[in-house]
Design a protein around this motif. Structure first.
Motif, PDB file in Angstrom:
ATOM      1  N   UNK A 120       0.813  -1.215   0.000  1.00 59.96           N
ATOM      2  CA  UNK A 120       0.000   0.000   0.000  1.00 59.96           C
ATOM      3  C   UNK A 120       0.849   1.268   0.000  1.00 59.96           C
ATOM      4  N   UNK A 121       2.178   1.114   0.053  1.00 59.68           N
ATOM      5  CA  UNK A 121       3.028   2.304   0.048  1.00 59.68           C
ATOM      6  C   UNK A 121       2.733   3.138  -1.188  1.00 59.68           C
ATOM      7  N   UNK A 122       2.704   4.454  -0.992  1.00 60.61           N
ATOM      8  CA  UNK A 122       2.482   5.385  -2.081  1.00 60.61           C
ATOM      9  C   UNK A 122       1.102   5.226  -2.738  1.00 60.61           C
ATOM     10  N   UNK A 123       0.139   4.667  -2.004  1.00 62.33           N
ATOM     11  CA  UNK A 123      -1.247   4.689  -2.481  1.00 62.33           C
ATOM     12  C   UNK A 123      -2.101   5.409  -1.439  1.00 62.33           C
ATOM     13  N   UNK A 150       1.840  10.308   8.376  1.00 62.35           N
ATOM     14  CA  UNK A 150       1.655   9.141   7.514  1.00 62.35           C
ATOM     15  C   UNK A 150       2.024   9.477   6.071  1.00 62.35           C
ATOM     16  N   UNK A 151       1.687  10.684   5.636  1.00 65.20           N
ATOM     17  CA  UNK A 151       2.056  11.108   4.296  1.00 65.20           C
ATOM     18  C   UNK A 151       3.567  11.098   4.105  1.00 65.20           C
ATOM     19  N   UNK A 152       4.283  11.524   5.149  1.00 63.51           N
ATOM     20  CA  UNK A 152       5.738  11.606   5.047  1.00 63.51           C
ATOM     21  C   UNK A 152       6.373  10.218   4.961  1.00 63.51           C
ATOM     22  N   UNK A 153       5.861   9.260   5.759  1.00 59.28           N
ATOM     23  CA  UNK A 153       6.536   7.961   5.747  1.00 59.28           C
ATOM     24  C   UNK A 153       6.009   7.022   4.666  1.00 59.28           C
ATOM     25  N   UNK A 154       4.733   7.176   4.276  1.00 59.96           N
ATOM     26  CA  UNK A 154       4.171   6.210   3.334  1.00 59.96           C
ATOM     27  C   UNK A 154       4.196   6.680   1.881  1.00 59.96           C
ATOM     28  N   UNK A 155       4.257   7.990   1.638  1.00 64.78           N
ATOM     29  CA  UNK A 155       4.091   8.478   0.271  1.00 64.78           C
ATOM     30  C   UNK A 155       5.401   8.994  -0.297  1.00 64.78           C
ATOM     31  N   UNK A 156       5.476   8.981  -1.647  1.00 66.00           N
ATOM     32  CA  UNK A 156       6.620   9.600  -2.306  1.00 66.00           C
ATOM     33  C   UNK A 156       6.337  11.093  -2.474  1.00 66.00           C
ATOM     34  N   UNK A 157       7.423  11.848  -2.668  1.00 64.91           N
ATOM     35  CA  UNK A 157       7.336  13.303  -2.718  1.00 64.91           C
ATOM     36  C   UNK A 157       6.224  13.871  -3.576  1.00 64.91           C
ATOM     37  N   UNK A 158       6.006  13.304  -4.762  1.00 68.05           N
ATOM     38  CA  UNK A 158       4.998  13.916  -5.623  1.00 68.05           C
ATOM     39  C   UNK A 158       3.569  13.481  -5.289  1.00 68.05           C
ATOM     40  N   UNK A 159       3.428  12.622  -4.255  1.00 71.45           N
ATOM     41  CA  UNK A 159       2.089  12.276  -3.797  1.00 71.45           C
ATOM     42  C   UNK A 159       1.837  12.720  -2.367  1.00 71.45           C
ATOM     43  N   UNK A 160       2.658  13.638  -1.896  1.00 73.67           N
ATOM     44  CA  UNK A 160       2.473  14.133  -0.536  1.00 73.67           C
ATOM     45  C   UNK A 160       1.119  14.796  -0.386  1.00 73.67           C
ATOM     46  N   UNK A 161       0.412  14.531   0.741  1.00 77.26           N
ATOM     47  CA  UNK A 161      -0.748  15.373   1.042  1.00 77.26           C
ATOM     48  C   UNK A 161      -0.282  16.781   1.446  1.00 77.26           C
TER      49      UNK A 161
END
Lengths: 289, 293
Positions: free
Chosen positions: B139-142, B215-226
């Motif tokens: 689920x990373x980056x989703x 959670x956005x910082x640890x789970x998402x990549x830069x261009x999908x940051x909330x």
């Protein structure tokens, strides 16, 4: 009815209970390639020995306890004081506007509040140091100096949260039977005496209850706030358990050691929270459900 | 004697109002300052002229922020998580609270279910196990990484459950006599009746999702940051990697402080918009929850 519970229970089992079994990696030499339930190497308590051999561990625990405790104590004091003072205000409009203003920061994230603080507290161009400069006070490194950092954390935590707590206490005051005040007034009690003998005792239950419940937070010094405001030069006074777990685990990939620290914290917190609920129940028949 | 008392009272009132006004101002001044910075031009900000009012008024920092694609992209991610996340939160809370509000003889194993939920408030696996789980579920980056792990808000379940317990059971019995099943009873009686409580919970979930950043910082990549994570990366970590050349050129004409200030204001505006509602339901919310003796 059991069917209605299924989606929620599945999510809880998956995202709360599965990670709980994941604490076993604290007893392993965890290799992420093999996965959570892979054939990992068990190392017993080695990770815990390693943690307690770290030179700064007790300092971090000390920082956590100190910052958390002072936040709780001063936060409560400020909120009770403001609730009592606001309660004395007769002008409804003034009362409402003041409440609105003081609990606005509660709803903003620490990201926004930290961004504001970094600007306002800047030693060279920040508003606060400019203001202090008028009185000839030399610039203060609120966020960059060990002797100021904990103070800054506590003060800004109060800034964010005291308005919310004030409203909680005001709600408790509103629940006090007006007849008690009338009786006190008939007996000739002054306003001050009424506050002391009627309002405060009326709030006693909620005060002690919140105090007891806050026991469970004694290891939460505020990750969101500190993570966004600290820097290596204030690790000495500002590094807390949660920030250490984050750095060890996700930046240095010491999965097992980081989990071990986290597990110790959750373990002690578990005891504290359970005790606090138990006390709240014994003392006040307080039950969540 | 009486006169003295009156005078003392009067002085207390004056000092009290003064103290409260001053305190409220101190709480407010940082915000006023940031708003002023965001509306002032570069020279005024650099010269340290901006205090509590914009100097050389300009909208330029805002138009710069609002023309950045990275800003809108993260805004989109946040919107998505608020919509999916808060809806999921509320639906789950309703479906959990209704059965659990029934007494044990109507719901078997109620005690077990309640403890399963309650225990998660006492103990958690911690950062690393959670992270590894999300990773192994791919689920990373989703968006699901931001929405599913916190989908069940146990505290809100308890709030609504306590509310439902106060509902007179004659109502439910009547519905049952009319042949309504549990789903219909819930949907046509309980949900409409508890709209204020549900609205409160909804608002708090929306604000929670809007403000979430870790959670956005640890789970998402830069261009999908909330949005909040994106703000964190540029306001606090000073990471300007997401910028392209023309943006950098334009930024040179602006003041960094004003641009940061403008972004913070934009991110705070939605909270400001729901604030009146938050306030309205807020006290009702406390009464439902913590102060319930």
């Amino acid at each position: 009815m059991h069917l209605m519970l299924v989606p929620g229970l599945i999510l809880i089992l998956l995202f709360a209970y599965l990670p709980m079994t994941g604490v076993m990696i604290a007893f392993q030499q965890f290799n992420p390639v093999k996965g959570l339930f892979g054939d990992q190497k068990w190392v017993g308590l080695d990770n815990f020995h390693y943690i307690f051999s770290m030179p700064n561990i007790w300092r971090v625990v000390g920082n956590t306890l100190l910052i958390a405790t002072l936040k709780i104590v001063f936060g409560m004091f400020t909120a009770i004081l403001f609730a009592l003072l606001l309660n004395e205000v007769k002008n409804i409009m003034f009362k409402r506007v003041t409440q609105t203003v003081i609990y606005f920061p509660y709803f903003l994230s620490w990201i926004i509040l930290s961004g504001i603080m970094i600007d306002v507290l800047s030693p060279s161009s920040g508003l606060i140091n400019q203001f202090l400069g008028v009185f000839g006070i030399k610039e203060i490194y609120f966020l960059g100096e060990n002797k100021w950092f904990p103070f800054t954390m506590i003060a800004s935590d109060i800034w964010k949260n005291f308005g919310f707590n004030t409203v909680v206490y005001l709600a408790a005051i509103a629940g006090i039977d007006p007849a008690l005040y009338e009786a006190a007034a008939v007996d000739g009690a002054s306003r001050w005496k009424q506050t002391w003998h009627v309002t405060l005792p009326g709030m006693r239950m909620i005060i002690v209850l919140l105090m007891v419940l806050s026991l469970g937070n004694i290891f939460d010094a505020g990750f969101d706030q500190i993570f966004n405001l600290y820097s290596p030069q204030v690790y000495q006074s500002g590094d807390i358990i949660d920030t250490m777990v984050y750095r060890m685990g996700l930046l240095q990939s010491q999965y097992s050691a980081s989990t071990a620290v986290g597990l110790l914290k959750s373990g002690v917190s578990f005891v504290m929270i359970t005790t606090s609920y138990y006390l709240a129940y014994r003392l006040f028949r307080y039950r969540l459900f | 004697m009486n006169v003295m008392k009156k005078a003392r009272n009067h002085w207390f009132n004056v000092l009290n109002l003064l103290f409260l006004t001053l305190s409220a101002l101190i709480c407010l001044i940082p915000f006023i300052h940031i708003v002023s910075l965001s509306l002032s031009d570069k020279a005024a900000v650099l010269g340290g002229l901006v205090k509590l009012w914009p100097v050389h008024f300009t909208w330029e920092p805002y138009s710069y922020v609002l023309e950045r694609t990275a800003f809108w992209r993260s805004f989109g991610v946040t919107l998505e998580r608020v919509l999916i996340g808060a809806t999921l939160n509320v639906v789950l809370v309703i479906f959990l609270a209704y059965p659990l509000s029934k007494p044990s003889h109507k719901l078997r194993f109620r005690f077990v279910y309640v403890w399963i939920l309650f225990f998660t408030m006492l103990f958690n696996g911690g950062l690393i196990p959670n992270y590894i789980l999300v990773k192994e579920l791919h689920m990373l980056d989703t968006i699901w990484a931001l929405v599913l792990p916190g989908a069940v808000t146990v505290f809100n379940v308890i709030l609504l459950l306590n509310f439902y317990r106060e509902v007179p059971h004659e109502l439910e019995d009547a519905a049952y006599m009319d042949g309504a099943g549990h789903l219909r009873t819930l949907w046509q009686i309980y949900v409409p009746m508890s709209m204020p409580a549900i609205a409160t919970i909804m608002l708090f979930c929306i604000v929670g999702h809007w403000n979430a950043w870790f959670d956005g910082m640890i789970y998402m990549k830069g261009n999908h940051y909330p949005l909040q994570t994106y703000l964190q990366s540029i306001v606090i970590k000073f990471d300007f990697n997401t910028m392209n050349a023309s943006e950098a050129q334009r930024l040179a004409k602006l003041n960094d402080r004003s641009v940061k200030a403008a972004q913070m204001i934009v991110a705070a505006i939605p909270i400001l918009l729901v604030y009146p509602y938050l306030q309205k339901y807020f006290v009702a919310g406390i009464r439902l929850g913590s102060v319930k003796g």
